[in-house]
Design a protein around this motif. Structure first.
Motif, PDB file in Angstrom:
ATOM      1  N   VAL B   4       0.845  -1.200   0.000  1.00 55.18           N
ATOM      2  CA  VAL B   4       0.000   0.000   0.000  1.00 55.18           C
ATOM      3  C   VAL B   4       0.880   1.249   0.000  1.00 55.18           C
ATOM      4  O   VAL B   4       0.607   2.224  -0.683  1.00 55.18           O
ATOM      5  CB  VAL B   4      -0.931   0.005   1.224  1.00 55.18           C
ATOM      6  CG1 VAL B   4      -1.828   1.224   1.208  1.00 55.18           C
ATOM      7  CG2 VAL B   4      -1.757  -1.254   1.234  1.00 55.18           C
ATOM      8  N   PRO B  51      -0.838  -4.688   2.168  1.00 54.29           N
ATOM      9  CA  PRO B  51      -2.282  -4.565   2.387  1.00 54.29           C
ATOM     10  C   PRO B  51      -2.688  -5.324   3.645  1.00 54.29           C
ATOM     11  O   PRO B  51      -2.248  -6.447   3.864  1.00 54.29           O
ATOM     12  CB  PRO B  51      -2.879  -5.216   1.146  1.00 54.29           C
ATOM     13  CG  PRO B  51      -1.822  -5.117   0.124  1.00 54.29           C
ATOM     14  CD  PRO B  51      -0.519  -5.182   0.829  1.00 54.29           C
ATOM     15  N   LEU B  72       3.570  11.163   4.251  1.00 55.23           N
ATOM     16  CA  LEU B  72       2.725  10.068   3.780  1.00 55.23           C
ATOM     17  C   LEU B  72       1.305  10.533   3.525  1.00 55.23           C
ATOM     18  O   LEU B  72       0.648  10.077   2.603  1.00 55.23           O
ATOM     19  CB  LEU B  72       2.711   8.929   4.798  1.00 55.23           C
ATOM     20  CG  LEU B  72       4.036   8.186   4.934  1.00 55.23           C
ATOM     21  CD1 LEU B  72       3.907   7.082   5.951  1.00 55.23           C
ATOM     22  CD2 LEU B  72       4.495   7.635   3.598  1.00 55.23           C
ATOM     23  N   SER B  73       0.816  11.484   4.337  1.00 56.46           N
ATOM     24  CA  SER B  73      -0.557  11.922   4.104  1.00 56.46           C
ATOM     25  C   SER B  73      -0.631  12.955   2.979  1.00 56.46           C
ATOM     26  O   SER B  73      -1.710  13.349   2.590  1.00 56.46           O
ATOM     27  CB  SER B  73      -1.193  12.461   5.390  1.00 56.46           C
ATOM     28  OG  SER B  73      -0.320  13.323   6.042  1.00 56.46           O
ATOM     29  N   GLY B  74       0.514  13.377   2.475  1.00 53.61           N
ATOM     30  CA  GLY B  74       0.516  14.200   1.269  1.00 53.61           C
ATOM     31  C   GLY B  74       0.399  15.683   1.507  1.00 53.61           C
ATOM     32  O   GLY B  74       0.126  16.430   0.577  1.00 53.61           O
ATOM     33  N   THR B  75       0.596  16.139   2.738  1.00 52.48           N
ATOM     34  CA  THR B  75       0.508  17.580   2.958  1.00 52.48           C
ATOM     35  C   THR B  75       1.864  18.255   2.805  1.00 52.48           C
ATOM     36  O   THR B  75       1.945  19.450   2.635  1.00 52.48           O
ATOM     37  CB  THR B  75      -0.049  17.902   4.349  1.00 52.48           C
ATOM     38  OG1 THR B  75       0.649  17.122   5.308  1.00 52.48           O
ATOM     39  CG2 THR B  75      -1.514  17.564   4.418  1.00 52.48           C
ATOM     40  N   ALA B  84       5.191   5.760  -3.225  1.00 56.26           N
ATOM     41  CA  ALA B  84       3.964   5.509  -3.950  1.00 56.26           C
ATOM     42  C   ALA B  84       2.933   5.051  -2.935  1.00 56.26           C
ATOM     43  O   ALA B  84       3.234   4.239  -2.062  1.00 56.26           O
ATOM     44  CB  ALA B  84       4.188   4.435  -5.004  1.00 56.26           C
ATOM     45  N   VAL B  85       1.757   5.619  -3.006  1.00 57.37           N
ATOM     46  CA  VAL B  85       0.681   5.231  -2.110  1.00 57.37           C
ATOM     47  C   VAL B  85      -0.455   4.717  -2.974  1.00 57.37           C
ATOM     48  O   VAL B  85      -0.928   5.420  -3.855  1.00 57.37           O
ATOM     49  CB  VAL B  85       0.212   6.415  -1.253  1.00 57.37           C
ATOM     50  CG1 VAL B  85      -0.901   5.969  -0.332  1.00 57.37           C
ATOM     51  CG2 VAL B  85       1.349   6.975  -0.441  1.00 57.37           C
ATOM     52  N   ARG B  86      -0.875   3.492  -2.733  1.00 60.54           N
ATOM     53  CA  ARG B  86      -1.927   2.908  -3.577  1.00 60.54           C
ATOM     54  C   ARG B  86      -3.224   2.843  -2.800  1.00 60.54           C
ATOM     55  O   ARG B  86      -3.314   2.151  -1.800  1.00 60.54           O
ATOM     56  CB  ARG B  86      -1.500   1.523  -4.046  1.00 60.54           C
ATOM     57  CG  ARG B  86      -0.245   1.577  -4.897  1.00 60.54           C
ATOM     58  CD  ARG B  86       0.154   0.213  -5.411  1.00 60.54           C
ATOM     59  NE  ARG B  86       1.368   0.326  -6.209  1.00 60.54           N
ATOM     60  CZ  ARG B  86       2.598   0.294  -5.688  1.00 60.54           C
ATOM     61  NH1 ARG B  86       2.765   0.147  -4.396  1.00 60.54           N
ATOM     62  NH2 ARG B  86       3.658   0.415  -6.472  1.00 60.54           N
ATOM     63  N   GLY B  87      -4.208   3.546  -3.266  1.00 63.94           N
ATOM     64  CA  GLY B  87      -5.505   3.546  -2.597  1.00 63.94           C
ATOM     65  C   GLY B  87      -5.767   4.879  -1.932  1.00 63.94           C
ATOM     66  O   GLY B  87      -4.938   5.771  -1.931  1.00 63.94           O
ATOM     67  N   ARG B  88      -6.972   4.992  -1.374  1.00 62.49           N
ATOM     68  CA  ARG B  88      -7.345   6.246  -0.723  1.00 62.49           C
ATOM     69  C   ARG B  88      -6.706   6.330   0.658  1.00 62.49           C
ATOM     70  O   ARG B  88      -6.726   5.373   1.425  1.00 62.49           O
ATOM     71  CB  ARG B  88      -8.859   6.307  -0.582  1.00 62.49           C
ATOM     72  CG  ARG B  88      -9.364   7.674  -0.148  1.00 62.49           C
ATOM     73  CD  ARG B  88     -10.773   7.591   0.380  1.00 62.49           C
ATOM     74  NE  ARG B  88     -11.773   7.484  -0.674  1.00 62.49           N
ATOM     75  CZ  ARG B  88     -12.248   8.546  -1.326  1.00 62.49           C
ATOM     76  NH1 ARG B  88     -11.797   9.735  -1.061  1.00 62.49           N
ATOM     77  NH2 ARG B  88     -13.172   8.387  -2.240  1.00 62.49           N
ATOM     78  N   VAL B  89      -6.133   7.465   0.941  1.00 67.40           N
ATOM     79  CA  VAL B  89      -5.467   7.658   2.221  1.00 67.40           C
ATOM     80  C   VAL B  89      -6.220   8.697   3.029  1.00 67.40           C
ATOM     81  O   VAL B  89      -6.607   9.730   2.506  1.00 67.40           O
ATOM     82  CB  VAL B  89      -4.024   8.160   2.015  1.00 67.40           C
ATOM     83  CG1 VAL B  89      -3.346   8.349   3.348  1.00 67.40           C
ATOM     84  CG2 VAL B  89      -3.253   7.195   1.159  1.00 67.40           C
ATOM     85  N   MET B 115     -13.211  18.245  -0.025  1.00 62.94           N
ATOM     86  CA  MET B 115     -11.762  18.375  -0.124  1.00 62.94           C
ATOM     87  C   MET B 115     -11.078  17.020  -0.134  1.00 62.94           C
ATOM     88  O   MET B 115      -9.973  16.877  -0.611  1.00 62.94           O
ATOM     89  CB  MET B 115     -11.229  19.212   1.034  1.00 62.94           C
ATOM     90  CG  MET B 115     -11.668  20.644   0.902  1.00 62.94           C
ATOM     91  SD  MET B 115     -10.828  21.716   2.028  1.00 62.94           S
ATOM     92  CE  MET B 115      -9.177  21.617   1.426  1.00 62.94           C
ATOM     93  N   PHE B 118     -14.609  13.765  -2.504  1.00 63.65           N
ATOM     94  CA  PHE B 118     -15.917  13.139  -2.663  1.00 63.65           C
ATOM     95  C   PHE B 118     -16.773  13.908  -3.656  1.00 63.65           C
ATOM     96  O   PHE B 118     -16.629  15.114  -3.811  1.00 63.65           O
ATOM     97  CB  PHE B 118     -16.645  13.110  -1.318  1.00 63.65           C
ATOM     98  CG  PHE B 118     -16.280  11.934  -0.477  1.00 63.65           C
ATOM     99  CD1 PHE B 118     -14.961  11.735  -0.134  1.00 63.65           C
ATOM    100  CD2 PHE B 118     -17.236  11.040  -0.053  1.00 63.65           C
ATOM    101  CE1 PHE B 118     -14.604  10.653   0.633  1.00 63.65           C
ATOM    102  CE2 PHE B 118     -16.882   9.956   0.720  1.00 63.65           C
ATOM    103  CZ  PHE B 118     -15.570   9.756   1.058  1.00 63.65           C
TER     104      PHE B 118
END
Lengths: 295, 403, 264
Positions: B4, B51, B72-75, B84-89, B115, B118
Motif C-alpha cells: 500500500v 495490504p 505520507l498523508s501528502g501535505t 507511492a501510495v496505492r488507494g485512498r489515504v 476536499m 468526494f
C-alpha cells in the motif's frame, strides 16, 4: 488497487517545462473536484452576504460606487478628449461596462494572489489539489461581473445607447475567456506570493496602472492620437484586458467603430488567456511541492 | 500483492534562513556561499506497508515521526527519495483542520468531504452516517465556533473515518473526546483493521503499538533505527528509553491502557480474584518455590462482550514480576459469568510478598474495564537459602587456572 | 493596580505586539518600507504622464505638479490608514482577545505605533522629495510634520468614533472600505476641481482637503491661505481622537462579549 498518488523528489524538481503535458489533465481534475469548487464558491458567496443587511446588493453596489466616482472624476476631465463626442449616457455606459470588467478582473487576481497563503491552514494540513482552489475565485468574479453586465445591458438598451444583436450569444464565450485569463494570472500570482510577499503590494500597484492603461475610461482613438509617450501606447496595446473589454462591449451591443470587430478581439483575448494560463499553471505546479513548508 | 505504501530513501531537509535577504541572494545565479543552515528531519527512510498490515511508528520527540506522517498523508513533500501510495489515504493527524468556524457542522461536513475528493452524491450518502457517529444531534446545524473542543474533534474524526480509506494514518488514536467516544473510535479502527485495510500508526504508547501493529519502525534523529515486528521494536525502544531515563522495571506495563468508565450493572467486572491451591481448589496464599499455585478470577459479563483477562504478580516496590493475558495465549471468551484460572505450575518466585493484580480488558486489550488485586497477597517462603526475586535454573563449575 | 502602573504595562505590552506584527508583516518581503510610498509614486507618475498628454488639468500651486500630486496622495494614504487603525486593531486581536485577559488599550496602541511609523517613513520621503524637487525652507520643514500628524489625528478620531459601529454592522465596514479605497479621487490630491459642480462641492467638504492645501503651501514656502480652517481642522482632529478613544474604552467590553458569544 488503483495507484492514487506517487511522488518522486527527483522528477518533481525537474523544472517547469516537465509539467507542460499534465496541463491536459487540468480540466478533468477540476471536473472531478467540482464538488469542492462548488463548496468553496458557496462559502465565498455566503461569507460576503453573511452579517450584512444589504447582502447580495453589495455585489452590485461595489462596481456602481466605482462607476459613480470615476464618472464624477473622469467625466469632467475626459469627455471632450474622447474625440467621438460621446453623449453623456453613452459615456456613462461605456465607462460602466469597462469598470465592471476591470473590477472583476482586478478583484479576482488580488484575491487569488493571497489565496494559497491565506488558506495556509488548509494547504498545510489537508491533502487536496491546491491548483483547483483558485478556480472558484475566478468563477466568483464571473458571477460578480454577470450581475453588473445585466444592469449594464438593460441600462444601455433603455437609454438607447447600445444596439444588442446576435453577438449577445457570444457573451458566454467572452466570459469563458475571462475565466481562463483570471485563473492564469491568479496561478502565477499565488505562486509568486508564496515565495515573495512583496507580490501582493506590487500587484495592487500594478493593477492600478493596468486600469489606466486599459480602455476603461478612454476610447482607443486616444491612442491613435498618440497622446502620451510611445512606450505607453505600446503597453496599452499589448494588454490582455484591452481586447477583452472591447469584446465585452461589442457583445453587450456597443456600437462604436473604435471598438473593433468582435471575433478578432475575442481571438486576441483568448490567445492572451491561454498563454497566461499555461505559464501560470506550469509555474504553479513546478513549485507546488514546496508550498506547505514556505507558508 | 503490491504494498500500500512503498517509500524509498525519503529525506526531508528544511532550510532555515537567518533573514529573507539570504534566501533571495541564494537564488541568484552568482551566489556561491550557502546562506542557510539545513535541518534534516528525515534521512533515507525506506519501508513498505502491505495490504491489511498495520505499521507502527515509535521514537522520541523530534525524531521525525510527524514529518514522516505528513509526507505520507501528502501535505508536505520529501526533498529526496520517492514514495507511492496505492488507494485512498485518510489521515487523522489534523482532525477538523479544514473546518470553517463561521459555518455549521453540516456545511463543514460537505466542505471537508469535498476536499477529500468526494462527489456530492457520495457526500450525501455518507452524511447521516457521519452525523450519527459524531453524536452531535441538533448541534449539526449550529456554527462550529459554538462547539466545544471535544465536539469539534468528534466531528473531525467522524468525517475522516467515513471516507472508507484503504490506508489510515493515525497519530495517537486514543485522544478524541470523552472515554465513551474514545472506545467507539478504537472499535471503529479495529473494525476497519478487521476488514483488511492498512494502517500507519504513530504513538508514544508502546502498549498500543504492540496491541495494534504487526510491524513497527523506530525512528531516531530522522533515520530508521530499527524496522522489525512490533514486539521487538517496542522492547528495543523501551530498553533504549529506559537507559536514557534511567528508569527501571517493565518496559510495557498493562497500566498504560486507558480506563473505560463504569457503566453500572452492565459493565463487565471481576467479582472476586483468589489465589488458590490447584489441587484442592481452596483459597491458599502461602507457597514455596516449586509448588503449584493458581489464580482464579470470577467474572461477570452480562452483555457477553468479548473480554481479555490479565493476571500478574507485583512486588511491594511496584515492579511487575510477571504478567500473562488470555489474549497472548489466544483464548478469547465471551461467557456471561464464569471462572478464568491462571495455573502457575512450578512457582519460580523466591521469598517475598506479592500483590496479584488482575486486569479486565476489552477484546483488543486496548481498553481496561477494571483493575483489582486478588483478595489476598501471594506469599512465598523459601525452603533454600537462595536470595533475589526468582529461582533461576542454574549450576556451578569450578576450574582453577594454572600458571 | 494603580492607573500609572496599568498604563505602563499597556505601553510595554503594546510595544511587544507592535514588534511582532511588524516582524510578521515584513517577513519574506524584500522591499519592506518602499511599499509605503510606492502607490504615491505610481500615481504621481501616472498623473504626470496624463498631464503631459493634456488630459489632466494642472492644479494651482507654485509647486511642480508632480510634487503636489505626490504630497497629496501621501497625505491621503496617511489619513485613510489612520481611519482603519481602531477597526484593524480589534480585528487583528480577535484570536487572542477572547482568550487572554490583558489591557485593551494595548492593541489600539500597537496599531497606532504602526501608523506612526509608516507616517514617519512617508513624511521623510515627502521632505526628501520636496527638498530636491523644489527646495525647502524652515517653516515648511516645521509645518509638514504638523500636516502629516494632523492627518493621523483626524483619521484616528474618525476611525475610533466609527469603530463600534463598523464592528457591529458589516455593511458600514464595507462602505467605509469602499470610500477609503477610492476616496482619493474625491480629494484635491490630483487636481483642484474648478467651478461649483457636485464634484467640487464634495472635494471642498472633504475634511482632509484643508490639510492637503496647507501641506502644499508649506512645502512651497508660501503663507497659509486659510490658517483659520487649518487650525480648526487640527483642533477637530485632536478632540475627535480623545472622544474616540474614550468611546473605544467604554465599548470594548461589550464588543469582546459579543466575540465570546460567537457573534460578529
Amino acid at each position: 488497487m488503483t495507484l492514487v498518488r506517487n511522488f518522486d523528489a527527483a522528477t518533481a524538481s525537474r523544472g517547469a517545462f516537465s509539467y507542460l503535458t499534465s496541463i491536459v489533465g487540468y480540466p478533468t481534475l477540476v471536473w472531478r473536484n467540482r464538488f469542492m469548487v462548488q463548496n468553496f464558491l458557496r462559502r465565498d458567496l455566503l461569507s460576503r452576504v453573511n452579517g450584512s443587511m444589504l447582502g447580495v446588493g453589495w455585489i452590485l453596489l461595489q462596481p456602481l460606487f466605482l462607476f459613480a466616482v470615476y464618472y464624477l472624476v473622469f467625466g469632467q476631465l475626459l469627455r471632450d478628449r474622447n474625440a467621438g463626442g460621446m453623449s453623456d449616457s453613452g459615456f456613462a455606459i461605456y465607462l460602466f461596462s469597462g469598470v465592471i470588467v476591470f473590477h472583476a478582473l482586478s478583484e479576482a487576481t488580488t484575491t487569488s494572489c493571497v489565496m494559497i497563503v491565506d488558506n495556509g491552514n488548509l494547504v498545510k494540513k489537508v491533502a487536496f489539489p491546491s491548483e483547483v482552489m483558485l478556480v472558484h475565485v475566478a468563477a466568483s468574479s464571473i458571477i460578480t461581473f454577470l450581475v453588473g453586465a445585466i444592469v449594464c445591458f438593460i441600462a444601455g438598451w433603455a437609454m438607447g445607447v447600445s444596439q444588442p444583436g446576435w453577438l449577445l450569444l457570444g457573451l458566454p464565450l467572452v466570459m469563458a475567456v475571462q475565466f481562463v485569463l483570471t485563473l492564469g494570472i491568479g496561478l502565477l500570482l499565488a505562486n509568486l506570493y508564496v515565495f515573495l510577499r512583496d507580490t501582493a503590494q506590487l500587484w495592487r500597484i500594478l493593477t492600478m496602472a493596468w486600469m489606466f492603461l486599459s480602455p476603461v475610461f478612454w476610447e482607443p482613438k486616444l491612442l491613435e492620437d498618440k497622446v502620451g509617450p510611445e512606450w505607453m501606447v505600446w503597453i496599452a496595446n499589448c494588454n490582455p484586458a484591452f481586447p477583452l473589454i472591447q469584446a465585452y462591449r461589442l457583445s453587450l451591443g456597443g456600437v462604436s467603430e473604435s471598438l473593433g470587430a468582435f471575433w478578432p478581439q475575442l481571438g486576441v483575448a483568448s490567445a492572451w488567456a491561454l498563454g497566461l494560463f499555461v505559464i501560470g499553471y506550469v509555474f504553479f505546479m513546478s513549485r507546488k511541492h514546496k508550498y506547505s513548508d514556505l507558508i | 500483492m503490491e504494498p500500500v505504501i512503498e517509500a524509498k530513501g525519503l529525506s526531508k531537509t528544511y532550510r532555515i534562513y537567518g533573514n529573507p535577504y539570504h534566501q533571495l541572494l541564494e537564488l541568484m545565479p552568482w551566489n556561491k556561499r550557502q546562506r542557510h543552515h539545513a535541518v534534516h528531519a528525515l534521512h533515507d527512510v525506506s519501508f513498505d506497508v502491505k495490504p491489511g498490515e498495520c505499521m507502527g511508528l515509535v521514537g522520541s520527540n523530534g525524531a521525525g515521526k510527524s514529518t514522516l506522517l505528513k509526507v505520507l498523508s501528502g501535505t508536505t513533500y520529501p526533498t529526496a527519495g520517492s514514495y507511492a501510495v496505492r488507494g485512498r489515504v485518510t489521515s487523522l493527524l489534523e482532525l477538523g483542520a479544514g473546518f470553517h468556524m463561521g459555518f455549521t457542522g453540516r456545511e463543514n461536513i460537505f466542505m471537508n468531504a469535498a476536499m477529500m475528493g468526494f462527489s456530492r452524491k457520495e457526500a450525501q450518502k455518507k452524511y447521516q452516517e457521519i452525523v450519527d457517529f459524531s453524536e452531535l444531534g441538533e448541534f449539526i446545524n449550529a456554527p462550529v465556533r459554538t462547539y466545544s473542543s471535544g465536539m469539534g474533534a468528534r466531528l473531525g474524526f467522524s468525517v475522516a473515518v467515513a471516507t472508507e480509506p484503504d490506508l489510515l494514518i493515525i497519530d495517537e488514536i486514543l485522544a478524541v473526546g470523552d472515554m465513551n467516544f474514545r472506545r467507539k473510535c478504537v472499535d471503529k479502527i479495529f473494525d476497519y483493521k478487521k476488514r483488511g485495510k492498512s494502517m500507519f500508526f504513530c504513538s508514544h504508547s508502546l502498549y498500543d503499538v504492540r496491541q495494534i501493529c504487526e510491524r513497527a519502525i523506530w525512528m531516531r534523529s530522522g533515520r530508521v533505527q530499527l524496522l522489525a515486528d512490533a514486539v521487538t521494536v517496542t522492547n528495543e525502544y523501551a530498553t533504549y528509553e529506559n537507559k536514557i531515563a534511567d528508569g527501571a522495571g517493565d518496559p510495557v506495563p498493562f497500566r498504560d491502557a486507558p480506563v473505560v468508565p463504569d457503566r453500572g450493572v452492565d459493565h463487565p467486572h471481576i467479582v472476586e480474584g483468589l489465589v488458590i491451591d490447584p489441587a484442592t481448589g481452596q483459597a491458599r496464599n502461602r507457597f514455596s518455590p516449586g509448588d503449584n499455585a493458581a489464580v482464579r478470577v470470577h467474572i461477570k459479563n452480562p452483555k457477553r462482550e468479548r473480554l481479555v483477562v490479565a493476571v500478574g504478580a507485583m512486588r511491594t516496590d511496584g515492579s511487575l514480576c510477571f504478567g500473562h493475558t488470555t489474549q497472548f495465549a489466544n483464548l478469547p471468551f465471551d461467557f456471561a459469568e464464569g471462572h478464568v484460572t491462571l495455573y502457575l505450575d512450578n512457582l519460580r518466585l523466591l521469598s517475598g510478598e506479592f500483590t496479584v493484580p488482575i486486569w479486565l480488558f476489552d477484546e483488543h486489550g486496548v481498553h481496561r474495564f477494571q483493575e483489582r488485586p486478588a483478595a489476598q497477597n501471594l506469599i512465598v517462603a523459601n525452603r533454600t537459602k537462595d536470595i533475589g526475586l526468582y529461582l533461576q535454573e542454574h549450576r556451578w563449575t569450578l576450574e582453577p587456572i594454572k600458571k | 493596580m494603580n492607573p500609572f502602573a496599568g498604563a505602563l504595562a499597556a505601553v510595554s505590552l503594546s510595544w511587544r505586539i507592535f514588534k511582532r506584527t511588524i516582524g510578521a508583516k515584513y517577513r519574506k518581503s524584500f522591499l519592506g518600507y518602499f511599499w509605503m510610498v510606492a502607490p504615491a509614486l505610481l500615481i504621481t507618475g501616472g498623473v504626470t504622464l496624463a498631464s503631459q498628454a493634456g488630459v489632466v488639468m494642472p492644479g494651482q500651486s507654485s509647486l511642480p505638479q508632480a510634487l503636489s500630486v505626490f504630497l497629496g496622495t501621501l497625505l491621503w494614504q496617511v489619513f485613510a490608514e489612520a481611519i482603519e487603525v481602531p477597526h484593524q486593531a480589534f480585528e487583528g486581536a480577535r484570536s487572542y482577545l477572547t482568550r487572554v485577559h490583558f489591557s485593551r488599550a494595548a492593541i489600539v496602541l500597537a496599531q497606532l505605533y504602526e501608523s506612526l511609523l509608516t507616517t514617519a517613513v512617508r513624511l521623510t520621503a515627502a521632505i526628501v522629495f520636496v527638498a530636491f524637487g523644489h527646495g525647502l525652507d524652515v517653516g515648511g520643514c516645521l509645518l509638514l510634520p504638523v500636516c502629516f500628524y494632523g492627518a493621523v489625528l483626524l483619521g484616528l478620531g474618525i476611525g475610533a468614533l466609527l469603530m463600534p459601529f463598523t464592528q457591529l454592522f458589516a455593511d458600514l465596514q464595507q462602505t467605509l472600505k469602499l470610500l477609503l479605497g477610492y476616496g482619493l479621487f474625491l480629494t484635491p490630491a490630483m487636481y483642484q476641481p474648478q467651478g461649483d459642480g457636485a464634484f467640487a462641492m464634495i472635494v471642498r467638504c472633504n475634511p482632509i482637503s484643508p490639510l492637503m492645501d496647507a501641506a502644499r503651501q508649506a512645502a512651497a514656502g508660501e503663507a497659509l491661505a486659510q490658517p483659520v480652517v487649518f487650525v480648526v481642522v487640527l483642533g477637530v482632529g485632536l478632540l475627535s481622537t480623545i472622544a474616540g478613544l474614550l468611546l473605544v474604552r467604554a465599548v470594548a467590553p461589550i464588543l469582546i462579549e459579543r466575540m465570546l458569544l460567537g457573534g460578529r
